[in-house]
Design a protein around this motif. Sequence first.
Motif, PDB file in Angstrom:
ATOM      1  N   LEU A  95       3.060  15.404  14.886  1.00  0.00           N
ATOM      2  CA  LEU A  95       3.064  15.391  16.341  1.00  0.00           C
ATOM      3  C   LEU A  95       4.250  14.561  16.809  1.00  0.00           C
ATOM      4  O   LEU A  95       4.377  13.394  16.425  1.00  0.00           O
ATOM      5  CB  LEU A  95       1.764  14.781  16.880  1.00  0.00           C
ATOM      6  CG  LEU A  95       0.562  15.717  16.943  1.00  0.00           C
ATOM      7  CD1 LEU A  95      -0.708  14.910  17.193  1.00  0.00           C
ATOM      8  CD2 LEU A  95       0.745  16.758  18.017  1.00  0.00           C
ATOM      9  N   PRO A  96       5.138  15.142  17.626  1.00  0.00           N
ATOM     10  CA  PRO A  96       6.306  14.372  18.080  1.00  0.00           C
ATOM     11  C   PRO A  96       5.904  13.180  18.941  1.00  0.00           C
ATOM     12  O   PRO A  96       4.911  13.237  19.675  1.00  0.00           O
ATOM     13  CB  PRO A  96       7.115  15.401  18.871  1.00  0.00           C
ATOM     14  CG  PRO A  96       6.161  16.477  19.232  1.00  0.00           C
ATOM     15  CD  PRO A  96       5.133  16.517  18.154  1.00  0.00           C
ATOM     16  N   ASP A  97       6.690  12.135  18.875  1.00  0.00           N
ATOM     17  CA  ASP A  97       6.389  10.918  19.637  1.00  0.00           C
ATOM     18  C   ASP A  97       6.335  11.169  21.137  1.00  0.00           C
ATOM     19  O   ASP A  97       5.574  10.523  21.863  1.00  0.00           O
ATOM     20  CB  ASP A  97       7.427   9.835  19.329  1.00  0.00           C
ATOM     21  CG  ASP A  97       7.317   9.324  17.902  1.00  0.00           C
ATOM     22  OD1 ASP A  97       6.230   9.474  17.311  1.00  0.00           O
ATOM     23  OD2 ASP A  97       8.319   8.790  17.379  1.00  0.00           O
ATOM     24  N   TRP A  98       7.170  12.131  21.607  1.00  0.00           N
ATOM     25  CA  TRP A  98       7.205  12.372  23.044  1.00  0.00           C
ATOM     26  C   TRP A  98       5.892  12.954  23.583  1.00  0.00           C
ATOM     27  O   TRP A  98       5.680  13.001  24.791  1.00  0.00           O
ATOM     28  CB  TRP A  98       8.392  13.253  23.437  1.00  0.00           C
ATOM     29  CG  TRP A  98       8.557  14.536  22.659  1.00  0.00           C
ATOM     30  CD1 TRP A  98       9.442  14.766  21.655  1.00  0.00           C
ATOM     31  CD2 TRP A  98       7.835  15.765  22.845  1.00  0.00           C
ATOM     32  NE1 TRP A  98       9.330  16.059  21.190  1.00  0.00           N
ATOM     33  CE2 TRP A  98       8.348  16.698  21.919  1.00  0.00           C
ATOM     34  CE3 TRP A  98       6.813  16.171  23.711  1.00  0.00           C
ATOM     35  CZ2 TRP A  98       7.877  18.002  21.813  1.00  0.00           C
ATOM     36  CZ3 TRP A  98       6.335  17.477  23.619  1.00  0.00           C
ATOM     37  CH2 TRP A  98       6.860  18.366  22.683  1.00  0.00           C
ATOM     38  N   THR A  99       5.015  13.421  22.688  1.00  0.00           N
ATOM     39  CA  THR A  99       3.694  13.890  23.131  1.00  0.00           C
ATOM     40  C   THR A  99       2.977  12.782  23.885  1.00  0.00           C
ATOM     41  O   THR A  99       2.298  13.028  24.891  1.00  0.00           O
ATOM     42  CB  THR A  99       2.845  14.331  21.929  1.00  0.00           C
ATOM     43  OG1 THR A  99       3.568  15.295  21.165  1.00  0.00           O
ATOM     44  CG2 THR A  99       1.517  14.925  22.380  1.00  0.00           C
ATOM     45  N   TRP A 100       3.141  11.552  23.409  1.00  0.00           N
ATOM     46  CA  TRP A 100       2.405  10.433  23.974  1.00  0.00           C
ATOM     47  C   TRP A 100       3.219   9.640  24.996  1.00  0.00           C
ATOM     48  O   TRP A 100       2.653   8.826  25.724  1.00  0.00           O
ATOM     49  CB  TRP A 100       1.949   9.504  22.856  1.00  0.00           C
ATOM     50  CG  TRP A 100       1.441  10.255  21.670  1.00  0.00           C
ATOM     51  CD1 TRP A 100       2.037  10.368  20.447  1.00  0.00           C
ATOM     52  CD2 TRP A 100       0.244  11.042  21.598  1.00  0.00           C
ATOM     53  NE1 TRP A 100       1.289  11.167  19.614  1.00  0.00           N
ATOM     54  CE2 TRP A 100       0.172  11.597  20.298  1.00  0.00           C
ATOM     55  CE3 TRP A 100      -0.784  11.341  22.502  1.00  0.00           C
ATOM     56  CZ2 TRP A 100      -0.869  12.415  19.870  1.00  0.00           C
ATOM     57  CZ3 TRP A 100      -1.813  12.164  22.092  1.00  0.00           C
ATOM     58  CH2 TRP A 100      -1.859  12.698  20.799  1.00  0.00           C
ATOM     59  N   THR A 101       4.533   9.907  25.060  1.00  0.00           N
ATOM     60  CA  THR A 101       5.371   9.141  25.988  1.00  0.00           C
ATOM     61  C   THR A 101       5.837   9.955  27.181  1.00  0.00           C
ATOM     62  O   THR A 101       5.933   9.429  28.301  1.00  0.00           O
ATOM     63  CB  THR A 101       6.600   8.584  25.243  1.00  0.00           C
ATOM     64  OG1 THR A 101       7.316   9.656  24.623  1.00  0.00           O
ATOM     65  CG2 THR A 101       6.180   7.576  24.180  1.00  0.00           C
TER      66      THR A 101
ATOM     67  N   ARG B  10       8.439  19.246  26.093  1.00  0.00           N
ATOM     68  CA  ARG B  10       8.826  17.887  26.452  1.00  0.00           C
ATOM     69  C   ARG B  10       9.260  17.789  27.908  1.00  0.00           C
ATOM     70  O   ARG B  10       9.141  16.727  28.539  1.00  0.00           O
ATOM     71  CB  ARG B  10       9.962  17.430  25.534  1.00  0.00           C
ATOM     72  CG  ARG B  10      10.351  15.981  25.693  1.00  0.00           C
ATOM     73  CD  ARG B  10      11.377  15.586  24.654  1.00  0.00           C
ATOM     74  NE  ARG B  10      11.632  14.160  24.663  1.00  0.00           N
ATOM     75  CZ  ARG B  10      12.416  13.527  23.795  1.00  0.00           C
ATOM     76  NH1 ARG B  10      13.015  14.235  22.830  1.00  0.00           N
ATOM     77  NH2 ARG B  10      12.592  12.227  23.872  1.00  0.00           N
ATOM     78  N   THR B  11       9.713  18.921  28.460  1.00  0.00           N
ATOM     79  CA  THR B  11      10.192  18.932  29.850  1.00  0.00           C
ATOM     80  C   THR B  11       9.065  19.088  30.856  1.00  0.00           C
ATOM     81  O   THR B  11       9.296  18.921  32.059  1.00  0.00           O
ATOM     82  CB  THR B  11      11.187  20.080  30.053  1.00  0.00           C
ATOM     83  OG1 THR B  11      10.503  21.346  29.913  1.00  0.00           O
ATOM     84  CG2 THR B  11      12.324  20.012  29.029  1.00  0.00           C
ATOM     85  N   GLN B  12       7.858  19.394  30.384  1.00  0.00           N
ATOM     86  CA  GLN B  12       6.741  19.697  31.285  1.00  0.00           C
ATOM     87  C   GLN B  12       5.988  18.422  31.637  1.00  0.00           C
ATOM     88  O   GLN B  12       4.850  18.184  31.222  1.00  0.00           O
ATOM     89  CB  GLN B  12       5.829  20.731  30.641  1.00  0.00           C
ATOM     90  CG  GLN B  12       6.526  22.021  30.241  1.00  0.00           C
ATOM     91  CD  GLN B  12       7.130  22.733  31.443  1.00  0.00           C
ATOM     92  OE1 GLN B  12       6.416  23.224  32.303  1.00  0.00           O
ATOM     93  NE2 GLN B  12       8.460  22.799  31.503  1.00  0.00           N
ATOM     94  N   THR B  13       6.621  17.616  32.412  1.00  0.00           N
ATOM     95  CA  THR B  13       6.089  16.277  32.703  1.00  0.00           C
ATOM     96  C   THR B  13       4.880  16.290  33.631  1.00  0.00           C
ATOM     97  O   THR B  13       4.222  15.258  33.791  1.00  0.00           O
ATOM     98  CB  THR B  13       7.190  15.401  33.309  1.00  0.00           C
ATOM     99  OG1 THR B  13       7.725  16.056  34.465  1.00  0.00           O
ATOM    100  CG2 THR B  13       8.307  15.161  32.299  1.00  0.00           C
ATOM    101  N   SER B  14       4.596  17.444  34.254  1.00  0.00           N
ATOM    102  CA  SER B  14       3.432  17.535  35.148  1.00  0.00           C
ATOM    103  C   SER B  14       2.248  18.225  34.490  1.00  0.00           C
ATOM    104  O   SER B  14       1.209  18.424  35.131  1.00  0.00           O
ATOM    105  CB  SER B  14       3.809  18.296  36.427  1.00  0.00           C
ATOM    106  OG  SER B  14       4.823  17.638  37.138  1.00  0.00           O
TER     107      SER B  14
END
Length: 948
Positions: free
Chosen positions: A465-471, A446-450
């Motif tokens: 699949l966690p929601d943060w995958t897409w956000t 989740r921390t790998q925003t790049s």
Amino acid sequence: MRLSLLSLFLILLLVTTKTTTASGCIGNERNVLFDLKATLKDHQGVLSSWRGLNCCSWYGVTCNKTGHIIKLNLGNNKSMEYALTGDISPSLVNLTHLEYLDLHGNDFGGGSIPEFIGLFKNLRHLDLSFAGFGGKIPPHLGNLSKLNYLDISNIPDSSFTSSSSVDNLLWLSGLSSLAYLGMSSWNFSAASDWLESLNMLAFLEELHLYSTHLPPTDLNSLSQSNFTFLNKVDLSGNYLSSTFPHWLTNITTMTHIELSYTGLHGSIPEAVGNLTALEYVFLSENSLEGAIPTSIGKLCNLQVLDLSSNNLVGDMDNLGKAMARCMKQLEFIHLESNNLSGSLTGWLGSFKTLLSINLHNNALSGPVPSDIGQLTTLYELDISYNFLQGVLYEEHLANLSSLTVLDLSSNLLRISVHTDWVPPFQLHQLQLRSCPLKSGVPQWLRTQTSISRIDLHNTGTVGTLPDWTWTSLTSLTDLDLSNNQLTGTLPASMVHMESLRILGLGSNHLEGQIPDMPRSIEVLDLSNNSFTGPLPYHLGGSGLLFVSLSNNHLNGSIPVYFCDMELLSGIDLSNNNLSGELPNCWKQNTRLLVLDFSNNNLEGEIPSSIGSLTSLCSLHLNKNMLSGVLPFSLSSCDSLILLDLGENHFEGTIPTWIGSNMHLLVILRLRSNQFSGNIPDGLSQLQRLQMLDLANNKLSGPLPRNIGNLTLMASRQSARIISLTFRGLPADIIVYYNASLYITTKGYERLYSRILYLMKSVDLSDNALTGEIPVEFGALAQLKNLNLSRNRLSGRIPERIGSMDSLESLDISWNHLSGAIPQSMASLHSLSHLNMSYNNLSGKIPQGSQLQTLGDEDPYIYAGNKYLCSPLVSESCYEHKLNPIYNDEDTHGHDVFLYVVSGLGFGLGFSAIWWLLIFSEAVRKLYFQSIDSVCEKFFVRMILLKIN
């Protein structure tokens, strides 16, 4: 008067001289530049300063103290597109003092290098690289005897590179002062003298001949090398088929060796350790073998070592330690795709300046050492496809703040960190394919925003699949989570993933409706899940290349938007519940190669517009409810390799245009339809055909004799079956498509996919075919499966069938075949399935053969042949026990005679017994006494049984 005229002349001369000196430029040389400007097209305003009298102050122009132009530097250093185009003015030759000419990076449209350049006697530096020159290199360049720098390298793979050539390189001998030579991307295939010509350049320091089609040459053929000062050599991209040049190991000034993709074979010599000045070694993509010499550890100045994609062996424990002793500047270690063994322990942490290490696809084992955390400058770590095992803890990764690429794929490695761990790095690529995660999607991602690429294929990932995958991971371009145990649904919000190009979620347990996909998507694999409902309104944009939604529970009709996706190469919607008719909107300009709508509930006829798909290679419409005759428009699909229309309701005759138009066809499957009439003779024109399945139709008439002309079924060669591969970034496979086909063989229907190209089969069973089995079938020597069962074939089995020694399955049951089994069939040693039941075969089964062995294992393969000597017959089998109806010999008279003799014998014997009873009292008395004795014993036994 004369004095006045003389004075006026001197005054004018003085004024002219002062003007020239004041302007700092020779007038006629300035005019040359004006001519040059007039013949060039200046799209970016590079020559905007070329005005006024002082040409020495113009852009790119340098003059000497006397005002003569000595340097003209119009190179496109900023890589501006089409900075200068047009032609070079011939008047340029009037710059007789010119020493430096640089026109690199411009575009001269494939024109030839001007011959007049060979007239610049004072020229020392000539750079025409990447300037769009073509044609032939003028040998006049050999007149530039003062030249020490020559670079005419071409643009790789440009439209005019193939026509850019040279007949020989003898003209190089005139460049006696040359120190730098760059001629990459020209075509030197005719220059067989290239090595000898280069060897005459005694002062050469740098040589760049990348991808020049050099003819194969033994680099060790030089009787004596003159390359005394050479320090950089680049011959990569040429297939030289040579051993490593030993003369290179004598040039102690050598700093760069680039011999990748050159077809080198043999070993790397130990003497390479003498090149202590070496900084860069590129020997990748060759056929080098043997051990990597440990002397390479002496190369203390080495910064890049690339020996990837060879057949090299070695123990990384010893090699790594040898390298670690003095290679303090090493930045790149690329040894992938070799046969290296050993471990990473004891040496990896020693390379403090390491930027990239790639050991992909070797045989390394053991754990990843904790001192890898000392490689603080490391940005790429690829140790995938080895036998490494163990765990990477936080201490392994805590100091790798520069890491951007981490690939641990296909090892027994896993990352174990706390759920709240925040990595010190920002990855761009994470590949853990086939590593045993056995958990949910890692929280630290989740921390790998790049991050742009995540590959967790076949990792045992569970849960939703966690929601943060897409956000949170909005920069994702490639995501592969296929072949796991993911559950749940896909959110509608994923349509906003505007960077996503490749999405692989196949072979999971996902359900619900498929949401609209981002318009950026190029490759989409959602196959083998439990998705329901109709296809989404948007499945991607016009850039979609491949989509697989097979093996789900989708319903509804096939959307017409597929017809508008001009870049689409493959559509696989097989094994769903789709209904309705096939779209009739296909266009001529599509690039569609694969169309698979098999095993659905589609109905109606094949639309005429499908004939517009002239690039189509694989068409699967089998297992539907399609009907009608095959449209003539389908004959335009002359690129077809695979055509499967089986298990439908098609009718009419098999079209003759299949044989006359589809010459590339490898697989033709029309089974289980309502086709009638004869099998067209024209099918014999399909010389690449490997599989022919016309079973379970209403075909009649004889078997075509020219079916024996199908040459690929007689050859050991196999044709290529369609497959598509789509790669992510940088080059790893995300999704691939292999054509698959159901083939009935050995009594069962089997699905063939990756080994489909190996199968060669003919199935004409369940029809109404008549006549004999043509002897020409015996020519199909490489056929593996032959099924002619359940027809009306008659006559004998041809002797030549024994020539089909690759046959693994043979079924000729339920016909009217007669006569003996040919002795030649005893040589069918590959045969593992046989069915000859329910015919009129007779005689013995060939002794000591596979046919007898198969009969012992399953005697019913010969059932229904009552005159055949098989294990099902309990009586003794004689050599002449033949079917009297189908025996070729005329034994009718012999049988009548046998019946008459037998009858007479029986009559005479019976008469003799009655004659004795009537006329001999003694015999009569003895006979009736015996009868009385037997009856008495019988009645006594009955009384005793009744009493008991």
